[in-house]
Scaffold this motif. Structure first.
Motif, PDB file in Angstrom:
ATOM      1  N   CYS A   1     -35.379   5.095  51.924  1.00 19.19           N
ATOM      2  CA  CYS A   1     -34.077   4.851  51.304  1.00 19.19           C
ATOM      3  C   CYS A   1     -34.233   4.543  49.812  1.00 19.19           C
ATOM      4  O   CYS A   1     -35.098   3.770  49.408  1.00 19.19           O
ATOM      5  CB  CYS A   1     -33.420   3.691  52.029  1.00 19.19           C
ATOM      6  N   LEU A   2     -33.356   5.141  49.000  1.00 24.06           N
ATOM      7  CA  LEU A   2     -33.428   4.971  47.554  1.00 24.06           C
ATOM      8  C   LEU A   2     -32.319   4.064  46.985  1.00 24.06           C
ATOM      9  O   LEU A   2     -32.438   3.600  45.865  1.00 24.06           O
ATOM     10  CB  LEU A   2     -33.329   6.341  46.857  1.00 24.06           C
ATOM     11  N   TYR A   3     -31.278   3.860  47.768  1.00 21.36           N
ATOM     12  CA  TYR A   3     -30.108   3.141  47.241  1.00 21.36           C
ATOM     13  C   TYR A   3     -29.677   2.021  48.171  1.00 21.36           C
ATOM     14  O   TYR A   3     -29.810   2.126  49.397  1.00 21.36           O
ATOM     15  CB  TYR A   3     -28.925   4.106  47.062  1.00 21.36           C
ATOM     16  N   CYS A   4     -29.121   0.979  47.580  1.00 17.58           N
ATOM     17  CA  CYS A   4     -28.525  -0.093  48.372  1.00 17.58           C
ATOM     18  C   CYS A   4     -27.264   0.457  49.039  1.00 17.58           C
ATOM     19  O   CYS A   4     -26.793   1.543  48.683  1.00 17.58           O
ATOM     20  CB  CYS A   4     -28.213  -1.306  47.502  1.00 17.58           C
ATOM     21  N   ILE A   5     -26.710  -0.282  49.948  1.00 18.14           N
ATOM     22  CA  ILE A   5     -25.556   0.203  50.707  1.00 18.14           C
ATOM     23  C   ILE A   5     -24.341   0.441  49.808  1.00 18.14           C
ATOM     24  O   ILE A   5     -23.598   1.408  49.985  1.00 18.14           O
ATOM     25  CB  ILE A   5     -25.213  -0.746  51.883  1.00 18.14           C
ATOM     26  N   ASP A   6     -24.165  -0.402  48.795  1.00 15.57           N
ATOM     27  CA  ASP A   6     -23.020  -0.242  47.900  1.00 15.57           C
ATOM     28  C   ASP A   6     -23.134   1.031  47.069  1.00 15.57           C
ATOM     29  O   ASP A   6     -22.171   1.789  46.938  1.00 15.57           O
ATOM     30  CB  ASP A   6     -22.884  -1.449  46.979  1.00 15.57           C
TER      31      ASP A   6
END
Length: 111
Positions: free
Chosen positions: A103-108
């Motif tokens: 995963c590269l990004y936070c949930i937001d």
């Protein structure tokens, strides 16, 4: 993120990579050229073989993409950048990384 957590994710990534590599030979064989004798094989058999080949090729492309993401994640671990969102630089929730360690990004930011 602690060094123990980083090592846990490294091992998880290495395990996933090993699984993908261990099945790559089968994917390569099934995605090869379909050779069928036009005289002895019916049209539906040829169509089935071509469909199986297309599915195998798509699986191979997905596996190659996943391997690139895994290598990039391992590189981020080596560079002490793992677990940081590429968009906002905030930490990515470890639970999210357990589901997808590449995963590269936070949930937001992923939304």
């Amino acid at each position: 993120m602690t060094s123990l957590e980083l090592e846990k994710f490294r091992q998880l990534l290495l395990h996933i990579r090993e699984d993908l590599l261990s099945t790559s030979e089968v994917r390569d064989e099934t995605s090869g050229t379909v050779h069928l004798d036009q005289q002895s094989v019916g049209r539906l058999s040829r169509m089935d073989a071509l469909q199986s080949q297309a599915l195998a090729k798509a699986g191979k492309v997905r596996a190659e993409r996943q391997l690139r993401l895994i290598e990039a994640a391992i590189m981020r671990i080596d560079n002490d950048e793992y677990g940081e969102c590429l968009e906002c630089a905030e930490p990515i929730n470890p639970k999210r990384l357990e589901v997808d360690p590449t995963c590269l990004y936070c949930i937001d930011c992923a939304q």
